[in-house]
Design an enzyme around this catalytic site. Structure first.
Site, PDB file in Angstrom:
ATOM      1  N   THR A 137      52.242  31.396  54.518  1.00 52.50           N
ATOM      2  CA  THR A 137      53.602  31.137  55.012  1.00 52.50           C
ATOM      3  C   THR A 137      53.753  31.523  56.483  1.00 52.50           C
ATOM      4  O   THR A 137      53.050  32.423  56.971  1.00 52.50           O
ATOM      5  CB  THR A 137      54.616  31.958  54.174  1.00 52.50           C
ATOM      6  OG1 THR A 137      55.883  31.934  54.800  1.00 52.50           O
ATOM      7  CG2 THR A 137      54.189  33.420  54.032  1.00 52.50           C
ATOM      8  N   GLU A 154      56.048  33.202  57.494  1.00 55.27           N
ATOM      9  CA  GLU A 154      56.670  34.535  57.548  1.00 55.27           C
ATOM     10  C   GLU A 154      55.676  35.625  57.928  1.00 55.27           C
ATOM     11  O   GLU A 154      56.090  36.732  58.275  1.00 55.27           O
ATOM     12  CB  GLU A 154      57.345  34.873  56.215  1.00 55.27           C
ATOM     13  CG  GLU A 154      58.511  33.958  55.929  1.00 55.27           C
ATOM     14  CD  GLU A 154      59.488  34.502  54.898  1.00 55.27           C
ATOM     15  OE1 GLU A 154      59.476  35.699  54.603  1.00 55.27           O
ATOM     16  OE2 GLU A 154      60.282  33.684  54.397  1.00 55.27           O
ATOM     17  N   TYR A 203      57.644  40.898  50.839  1.00 58.38           N
ATOM     18  CA  TYR A 203      57.058  39.576  50.539  1.00 58.38           C
ATOM     19  C   TYR A 203      56.099  39.145  51.644  1.00 58.38           C
ATOM     20  O   TYR A 203      54.922  38.846  51.391  1.00 58.38           O
ATOM     21  CB  TYR A 203      58.160  38.517  50.365  1.00 58.38           C
ATOM     22  CG  TYR A 203      57.625  37.100  50.468  1.00 58.38           C
ATOM     23  CD1 TYR A 203      56.808  36.570  49.475  1.00 58.38           C
ATOM     24  CD2 TYR A 203      57.896  36.294  51.584  1.00 58.38           C
ATOM     25  CE1 TYR A 203      56.285  35.283  49.577  1.00 58.38           C
ATOM     26  CE2 TYR A 203      57.386  35.016  51.700  1.00 58.38           C
ATOM     27  CZ  TYR A 203      56.582  34.509  50.698  1.00 58.38           C
ATOM     28  OH  TYR A 203      56.054  33.241  50.816  1.00 58.38           O
ATOM     29  N   LYS A 254      51.947  38.611  51.692  1.00 60.81           N
ATOM     30  CA  LYS A 254      51.272  37.354  52.053  1.00 60.81           C
ATOM     31  C   LYS A 254      50.306  37.587  53.221  1.00 60.81           C
ATOM     32  O   LYS A 254      49.211  37.028  53.249  1.00 60.81           O
ATOM     33  CB  LYS A 254      52.299  36.272  52.420  1.00 60.81           C
ATOM     34  CG  LYS A 254      53.184  35.809  51.284  1.00 60.81           C
ATOM     35  CD  LYS A 254      52.440  35.110  50.149  1.00 60.81           C
ATOM     36  CE  LYS A 254      51.939  33.732  50.526  1.00 60.81           C
ATOM     37  NZ  LYS A 254      51.321  33.046  49.344  1.00 60.81           N
TER      38      LYS A 254
HETATM   39  P1  NAD Z   1      57.716  29.457  43.340  1.00 56.52           P
HETATM   40  O1  NAD Z   1      58.259  30.838  43.212  1.00 56.52           O
HETATM   41  O2  NAD Z   1      58.612  28.296  43.123  1.00 56.52           O
HETATM   42  O3  NAD Z   1      56.491  29.274  42.326  1.00 56.52           O
HETATM   43  C1  NAD Z   1      55.518  30.268  42.139  1.00 56.52           C
HETATM   44  C2  NAD Z   1      54.716  29.894  40.883  1.00 56.52           C
HETATM   45  O4  NAD Z   1      53.677  30.889  40.732  1.00 56.52           O
HETATM   46  C3  NAD Z   1      55.536  29.924  39.588  1.00 56.52           C
HETATM   47  O5  NAD Z   1      55.236  28.803  38.793  1.00 56.52           O
HETATM   48  C4  NAD Z   1      55.099  31.207  38.900  1.00 56.52           C
HETATM   49  O6  NAD Z   1      55.193  31.146  37.484  1.00 56.52           O
HETATM   50  C5  NAD Z   1      53.662  31.311  39.380  1.00 56.52           C
HETATM   51  N1  NAD Z   1      53.146  32.693  39.349  1.00 56.52           N
HETATM   52  C6  NAD Z   1      53.753  33.802  39.853  1.00 56.52           C
HETATM   53  N2  NAD Z   1      52.991  34.870  39.624  1.00 56.52           N
HETATM   54  C7  NAD Z   1      51.870  34.432  38.985  1.00 56.52           C
HETATM   55  C8  NAD Z   1      50.702  35.079  38.515  1.00 56.52           C
HETATM   56  N3  NAD Z   1      50.539  36.397  38.638  1.00 56.52           N
HETATM   57  N4  NAD Z   1      49.746  34.332  37.940  1.00 56.52           N
HETATM   58  C9  NAD Z   1      49.921  32.989  37.793  1.00 56.52           C
HETATM   59  N5  NAD Z   1      50.995  32.335  38.212  1.00 56.52           N
HETATM   60  C10 NAD Z   1      51.978  33.050  38.806  1.00 56.52           C
HETATM   61  O7  NAD Z   1      57.030  29.409  44.771  1.00 56.52           O
HETATM   62  P2  NAD Z   1      56.924  28.203  45.825  1.00 56.52           P
HETATM   63  O8  NAD Z   1      58.133  28.178  46.655  1.00 56.52           O
HETATM   64  O9  NAD Z   1      56.478  26.986  45.122  1.00 56.52           O
HETATM   65  O10 NAD Z   1      55.732  28.760  46.745  1.00 56.52           O
HETATM   66  C11 NAD Z   1      54.385  28.482  46.402  1.00 56.52           C
HETATM   67  C12 NAD Z   1      53.488  29.128  47.447  1.00 56.52           C
HETATM   68  O11 NAD Z   1      53.787  28.614  48.725  1.00 56.52           O
HETATM   69  C13 NAD Z   1      53.659  30.648  47.553  1.00 56.52           C
HETATM   70  O12 NAD Z   1      52.394  31.208  47.740  1.00 56.52           O
HETATM   71  C14 NAD Z   1      54.515  30.831  48.783  1.00 56.52           C
HETATM   72  O13 NAD Z   1      54.226  32.055  49.397  1.00 56.52           O
HETATM   73  C15 NAD Z   1      54.076  29.672  49.632  1.00 56.52           C
HETATM   74  N6  NAD Z   1      55.067  29.126  50.581  1.00 56.52           N
HETATM   75  C16 NAD Z   1      56.321  28.791  50.147  1.00 56.52           C
HETATM   76  C17 NAD Z   1      57.216  28.211  51.045  1.00 56.52           C
HETATM   77  C18 NAD Z   1      58.613  27.788  50.622  1.00 56.52           C
HETATM   78  O14 NAD Z   1      59.413  27.419  51.463  1.00 56.52           O
HETATM   79  N7  NAD Z   1      58.936  27.806  49.340  1.00 56.52           N
HETATM   80  C19 NAD Z   1      56.823  27.990  52.371  1.00 56.52           C
HETATM   81  C20 NAD Z   1      55.535  28.363  52.776  1.00 56.52           C
HETATM   82  C21 NAD Z   1      54.666  28.920  51.861  1.00 56.52           C
HETATM   83  O1  DAU Z   2      59.292  30.362  55.793  1.00 58.14           O
HETATM   84  C1  DAU Z   2      58.650  30.163  54.585  1.00 58.14           C
HETATM   85  C2  DAU Z   2      59.329  30.969  53.510  1.00 58.14           C
HETATM   86  O2  DAU Z   2      60.572  30.326  53.236  1.00 58.14           O
HETATM   87  C3  DAU Z   2      58.498  31.094  52.241  1.00 58.14           C
HETATM   88  O3  DAU Z   2      57.331  31.815  52.534  1.00 58.14           O
HETATM   89  C4  DAU Z   2      59.299  31.788  51.126  1.00 58.14           C
HETATM   90  O4  DAU Z   2      58.540  31.790  49.919  1.00 58.14           O
HETATM   91  C5  DAU Z   2      60.580  31.030  50.918  1.00 58.14           C
HETATM   92  O5  DAU Z   2      61.369  31.691  49.943  1.00 58.14           O
HETATM   93  C6  DAU Z   2      61.357  30.908  52.222  1.00 58.14           C
HETATM   94  O6  DAU Z   2      61.833  32.217  52.642  1.00 58.14           O
HETATM   95  P1  DAU Z   2      63.304  32.410  53.262  1.00 58.14           P
HETATM   96  O7  DAU Z   2      63.689  33.820  53.106  1.00 58.14           O
HETATM   97  O8  DAU Z   2      63.398  31.799  54.615  1.00 58.14           O
HETATM   98  O9  DAU Z   2      64.126  31.444  52.235  1.00 58.14           O
HETATM   99  P2  DAU Z   2      65.520  31.628  51.484  1.00 58.14           P
HETATM  100  O10 DAU Z   2      65.824  30.300  50.862  1.00 58.14           O
HETATM  101  O11 DAU Z   2      65.550  32.825  50.614  1.00 58.14           O
HETATM  102  O12 DAU Z   2      66.537  31.875  52.677  1.00 58.14           O
HETATM  103  C7  DAU Z   2      66.657  30.950  53.732  1.00 58.14           C
HETATM  104  C8  DAU Z   2      67.685  31.515  54.703  1.00 58.14           C
HETATM  105  O13 DAU Z   2      68.976  31.485  54.081  1.00 58.14           O
HETATM  106  C9  DAU Z   2      67.453  32.970  55.073  1.00 58.14           C
HETATM  107  O14 DAU Z   2      67.835  33.171  56.438  1.00 58.14           O
HETATM  108  C10 DAU Z   2      68.393  33.755  54.162  1.00 58.14           C
HETATM  109  C11 DAU Z   2      69.556  32.794  53.995  1.00 58.14           C
HETATM  110  N1  DAU Z   2      70.254  32.862  52.705  1.00 58.14           N
HETATM  111  C12 DAU Z   2      69.544  32.763  51.568  1.00 58.14           C
HETATM  112  C13 DAU Z   2      70.144  32.834  50.328  1.00 58.14           C
HETATM  113  C14 DAU Z   2      69.330  32.740  49.057  1.00 58.14           C
HETATM  114  C15 DAU Z   2      71.657  32.978  52.662  1.00 58.14           C
HETATM  115  O15 DAU Z   2      72.324  33.046  53.724  1.00 58.14           O
HETATM  116  N2  DAU Z   2      72.257  33.036  51.450  1.00 58.14           N
HETATM  117  C16 DAU Z   2      71.571  32.977  50.265  1.00 58.14           C
HETATM  118  O16 DAU Z   2      72.201  33.054  49.181  1.00 58.14           O
END
Ligand code: NAD
Ligand code: DAU
Length: 342
Positions: free
Chosen positions: A125, A127, A153, A157
């Site tokens: 990520t 982050e 978090y 990572k």
């Molecule tokens: P998510 O929380 O939607 O999904 C995570 C999945 O991992 C779930 O299905 C959960 O059951 C599984 N999981 C959790 N712990 C586990 C374990 N110990 N063993 C096996 N499975 C397990 O997450 P996401 O948003 O799809 O993110 C996926 C990956 O991408 C993560 O590594 C996250 O750090 C990374 N990422 C996310 C974003 C974003 O914006 N969501 C951006 C950049 C990177």
């Molecule tokens: O940048 C990549 C990351 O983006 C991933 O690595 C993470 O897994 C993913 O969860 C996401 O992290 P953020 O913290 O940026 O996402 P989130 O959706 O939690 O929040 C986005 C922004 O919105 C952040 O500035 C916090 C704000 N927020 C979030 C929530 C849930 C609010 O203001 N209100 C809310 O209720």
């Protein structure tokens, strides 16, 4: 090609599985997922019965299970999406994040070493780079920007990323890492900003914006992220990190107002609540390397992507309502109501 996709019942992992099966209908996919609160097997319903798809419920930290699975399946590539992914939860309980995100990654890499898997790809990520000031739009995250994390978090990572590079240098494990910005799109768990705000607006509930709402995120449609990961797994250079993002910075308040406008709801629903501890101010990715080396560019504009996403949540109310009626409510109680955030 045979893929072991961990975390495939979550948001990005499930989209990745759909992307692969559409683009390479003959590829084989094994999905390993623990089905934590964030994993939803119903998301994968349409592929569960395919002959070239297999779902295994299990924990990436379970060494015996992981070794047995990798030995039996011998995938060409392991793509690690499995993680605890929500920053707010990491502030409540860091240890779970350290276990899954760091220890789990090391178990997967040990299995990859033991059985000579040809590629281990770590989904990381932006982050890990920390945050950028709002008044310096010229600053972007590059692949060599120092790791400088803010939350448990992001620290977990970053720890995993360091370990991945160490396994490459020490053991010669063929690894790649992608560091992507914020994703949005179908099947995102309604605890993250965009799906949470859509769900709340549709329910005419208050929309909790942390702090002043000026925090900036760099939004990318999930399918574009999937394409980037697939390209890196097939053509990326071993031992390299690739930043993934689409130069699409928006502040949170702008996103929330846009959602309300699209849904025809009043801005009066917006409520400013207590800020997230250690809240990162701005993320911004420089994706020049993946563009120059692998020819990747995002295909979905934010204007189209957000419209598609809102439509998906409107058309698939059952998907998120089922989630919201379950454990999510306990979480909501703990994270919002108990804290007086709403
Ligand atoms: P998510 O929380 O939607 O999904 C995570 C999945 O991992 C779930 O299905 C959960 O059951 C599984 N999981 C959790 N712990 C586990 C374990 N110990 N063993 C096996 N499975 C397990 O997450 P996401 O948003 O799809 O993110 C996926 C990956 O991408 C993560 O590594 C996250 O750090 C990374 N990422 C996310 C974003 C974003 O914006 N969501 C951006 C950049 C990177
Ligand atoms: O940048 C990549 C990351 O983006 C991933 O690595 C993470 O897994 C993913 O969860 C996401 O992290 P953020 O913290 O940026 O996402 P989130 O959706 O939690 O929040 C986005 C922004 O919105 C952040 O500035 C916090 C704000 N927020 C979030 C929530 C849930 C609010 O203001 N209100 C809310 O209720």
């Amino acid at each position: 090609m045979k893929h072991l996709v961990t975390g495939g019942a979550g948001f990005i992992g499930s989209n990745y599985i759909f992307y692969l099966l559409k683009k390479y209908p003959n590829d084989e996919i094994v999905c390993l997922d623990k089905l934590t609160y964030a994993g939803n097997l119903s998301t994968l319903e349409s592929v569960l019965d395919l002959p070239n798809f297999k779902f295994v419920k299990g924990d990436i930290c379970d060494r015996d299970l992981v070794y047995k699975l990798v030995e039996e399946e011998m995938p060409d590539v392991i793509v690690n999406f499995a993680a605890e992914s929500h920053v707010d939860r990491s502030i409540e309980d860091p240890s779970l994040f350290l276990n899954t995100n760091i220890v789990g990654t090391s178990v997967l890499m040990d299995a990859a070493r033991k059985y000579g898997i040809k590629r281990f790809h770590q989904v990381s990520t932006d982050e890990v780079y920390g945050d950028l000031p709002l008044d310096r739009p010229d600053l972007l995250f590059h692949e060599d920007t120092p790791l400088h994390t803010s939350s448990p978090y992001s620290s977990s990572k970053a720890g995993a990323d360091l370990l991945v590079m160490a396994y490459h240098r020490t053991f010669g494990l063929p690894v790649t890492i992608s560091r992507c910005s914020n994703n949005y799109g179908p099947y995102q768990f309604p605890e993250k900003l965009i799906p949470l705000m859509i769900a709340k607006a549709l329910n005419d509930e208050k929309l909790p914006v942390y702090g002043d709402g000026a925090n900036v995120r760099d939004w990318l449609y999930v399918e574009d992220h999937c394409e980037a990961i697939d390209l890196i797994c097939r053509k990326g250079k071993v031992g390299e990190v690739y930043n993934v993002g689409g130069h699409n910075e928006r502040n949170n308040l702008t996103i929330v107002k846009l959602i309300l406008k699209e849904l025809g709801k009043s801005e009066d629903l917006i409520t400013f609540v207590v800020d997230r501890k250690g809240h990162d101010r701005r993320y911004a990715i420089d994706p020049t390397k993946i563009h120059n080396e692998l020819g990747w560019l995002p295909k979905t504009s934010f204007e189209n992507g957000i419209k598609e996403t809102i439509k998906w949540y409107l058309d698939n109310k059952d998907w998120w309502k089922t989630i919201m009626s379950g454990e999510y409510q306990n979480y909501y109680q703990k994270m919002y109501l108990d804290k007086g955030r709403v």
